[in-house]
Design an enzyme around this catalytic site. Sequence first.
Site, PDB file in Angstrom:
ATOM      1  N   LYS A 103       3.863 -15.236   2.522  1.00 11.78           N
ATOM      2  CA  LYS A 103       3.902 -15.990   1.261  1.00 11.78           C
ATOM      3  C   LYS A 103       5.366 -16.237   0.926  1.00 11.78           C
ATOM      4  O   LYS A 103       5.872 -15.875  -0.145  1.00 11.78           O
ATOM      5  CB  LYS A 103       3.182 -15.201   0.151  1.00 11.78           C
ATOM      6  CG  LYS A 103       2.909 -16.013  -1.115  1.00 11.78           C
ATOM      7  CD  LYS A 103       1.933 -17.146  -0.901  1.00 11.78           C
ATOM      8  CE  LYS A 103       1.633 -17.844  -2.247  1.00 11.78           C
ATOM      9  NZ  LYS A 103       0.849 -19.090  -2.053  1.00 11.78           N
ATOM     10  N   TYR A 133       0.813  -1.210   0.000  1.00  9.25           N
ATOM     11  CA  TYR A 133       0.000   0.000   0.000  1.00  9.25           C
ATOM     12  C   TYR A 133       0.852   1.268   0.000  1.00  9.25           C
ATOM     13  O   TYR A 133       0.398   2.326  -0.435  1.00  9.25           O
ATOM     14  CB  TYR A 133      -0.934   0.032   1.211  1.00  9.25           C
ATOM     15  CG  TYR A 133      -2.014  -1.038   1.212  1.00  9.25           C
ATOM     16  CD1 TYR A 133      -2.289  -1.786   0.070  1.00  9.25           C
ATOM     17  CD2 TYR A 133      -2.756  -1.301   2.343  1.00  9.25           C
ATOM     18  CE1 TYR A 133      -3.273  -2.756   0.069  1.00  9.25           C
ATOM     19  CE2 TYR A 133      -3.744  -2.267   2.358  1.00  9.25           C
ATOM     20  CZ  TYR A 133      -3.999  -2.995   1.213  1.00  9.25           C
ATOM     21  OH  TYR A 133      -4.975  -3.954   1.206  1.00  9.25           O
ATOM     22  N   ASP A 184     -10.941  -9.207   7.484  1.00 12.51           N
ATOM     23  CA  ASP A 184     -12.327  -9.156   7.014  1.00 12.51           C
ATOM     24  C   ASP A 184     -12.941 -10.551   6.976  1.00 12.51           C
ATOM     25  O   ASP A 184     -14.123 -10.744   7.306  1.00 12.51           O
ATOM     26  CB  ASP A 184     -12.402  -8.521   5.620  1.00 12.51           C
ATOM     27  CG  ASP A 184     -12.331  -6.999   5.670  1.00 12.51           C
ATOM     28  OD1 ASP A 184     -12.140  -6.450   6.768  1.00 12.51           O
ATOM     29  OD2 ASP A 184     -12.455  -6.367   4.611  1.00 12.51           O
ATOM     30  N   ASP A 209      -2.521 -18.325   1.766  1.00 15.05           N
ATOM     31  CA  ASP A 209      -3.636 -19.056   1.162  1.00 15.05           C
ATOM     32  C   ASP A 209      -4.126 -20.164   2.088  1.00 15.05           C
ATOM     33  O   ASP A 209      -5.332 -20.407   2.208  1.00 15.05           O
ATOM     34  CB  ASP A 209      -3.261 -19.604  -0.217  1.00 15.05           C
ATOM     35  CG  ASP A 209      -1.866 -20.195  -0.280  1.00 15.05           C
ATOM     36  OD1 ASP A 209      -1.113 -20.093   0.713  1.00 15.05           O
ATOM     37  OD2 ASP A 209      -1.507 -20.756  -1.339  1.00 15.05           O
ATOM     38  N   ASP A 241      -5.335  -7.005   5.846  1.00 14.96           N
ATOM     39  CA  ASP A 241      -6.567  -6.357   5.388  1.00 14.96           C
ATOM     40  C   ASP A 241      -7.589  -7.415   4.971  1.00 14.96           C
ATOM     41  O   ASP A 241      -8.764  -7.366   5.360  1.00 14.96           O
ATOM     42  CB  ASP A 241      -6.223  -5.435   4.214  1.00 14.96           C
ATOM     43  CG  ASP A 241      -7.357  -4.497   3.830  1.00 14.96           C
ATOM     44  OD1 ASP A 241      -8.440  -4.593   4.426  1.00 14.96           O
ATOM     45  OD2 ASP A 241      -7.157  -3.683   2.922  1.00 14.96           O
TER      46      ASP A 241
END
Length: 386
Positions: A191, A141, A251, A223, A247
């Site tokens: 990852k 970001y 959620d 994942d 993020d």
Amino acid sequence: MKKKVVVLPGDGVGEEVCREAVKVMNYVGKNLGVEIVTEEFPIGGACLDRCQKPVQEETIEACKNADAVFLGAVGGPKWDENPKDLRPEIGLLKLRKELGLYTNLRPAKVFNSMSNASSLKPEYIQGVDILVVRELTGGIYFGQPKFTENIDQEERAVDTMEYKTSEVVRIAKVAFEAAKNRRKKVTSVDKANVLVTSQLWRKTVAEVAKDYPEVDLENMLVDNCAMQLVRNPRQFDVILTENMFGDILSDEAAMLTGSLGMLPSASLGRTVGLYEPVHGSAPDIAGLNIANPLAAIGSVAMMFRYSFRMENAALAIEHAIDKVLKIGYRTKDLTTNGEKTIGTKEITDEVIKRIDFNKNYLSVNGKETSNKQIYWLLESMAFGTS
């Protein structure tokens, strides 16, 4: 005692949930001898409409001089076609960066009375109590370069993911300090099989873990973590991860509780803390008095905990939320079968009615508990000076 809170309603339902949050702030403050002084500024799309920018410098300065910042939500389809530097979300990103808010705490706890509201079977989510510790000012970001260009008769876009060792160390310490006072397990999500930033992340977290022998460290690919959150969420205690993964995963964790409208958050760092519900602006239901304010009210509890250091007040608010849910009151997003659906304002009023200031929530069976959750972050990370 006086506390200054900057309120940033933002867009969509942000204005509604902020209004209810301020009602709770004022009620708690009045009963505990704390004068809550609020000052309101636009941010996001609302600020774009008024000032042609997603956040004003005077807003950032006011936030820096406040005791806490409370934010509703930003964004909406109205501004989707804006240039990238004139998107509502840029205002929030800039605010996080300017305030040095590198730590995002997102608790996802399933209330027993809400087990039927989750999309998962009750037997999978009962007892779920997860804390997502998300790094907030690094990663893709904020990484540079970030640009679009035309090349070979087509458009090319570039985002850069980057992390420095120091950024990983400070957020990892937060996660391990939190786990010490919970169930003593950290799941670090990355990852590392593909990304060099994740390889640095994993190596650095392993070094930090050496200072916390009482805490178990588990590494998990992002994942797999996404799958495990819906397969067996009770296995998680503290989830530590970088900005973008956090993020997304937080959620997903929110939906274990039945609705995004249930998840509060605190963003902490060098100076002032920022508190906000995790849900979006939901412009389609704005102004209808059906938005769920419980995440916003839970964020008020976190504000009393981390910025005002009033742990018993925080617990009183959280217990009041639990009582309201046990009785069966629900906003529209939480209703399943036979429960009473009430509006945004009404459920806030029900919570306020049940805030008990006479009960000492810090005491269990007459014995004072350590309740270090109010202190672990402030002491271990030198909150206000780091």
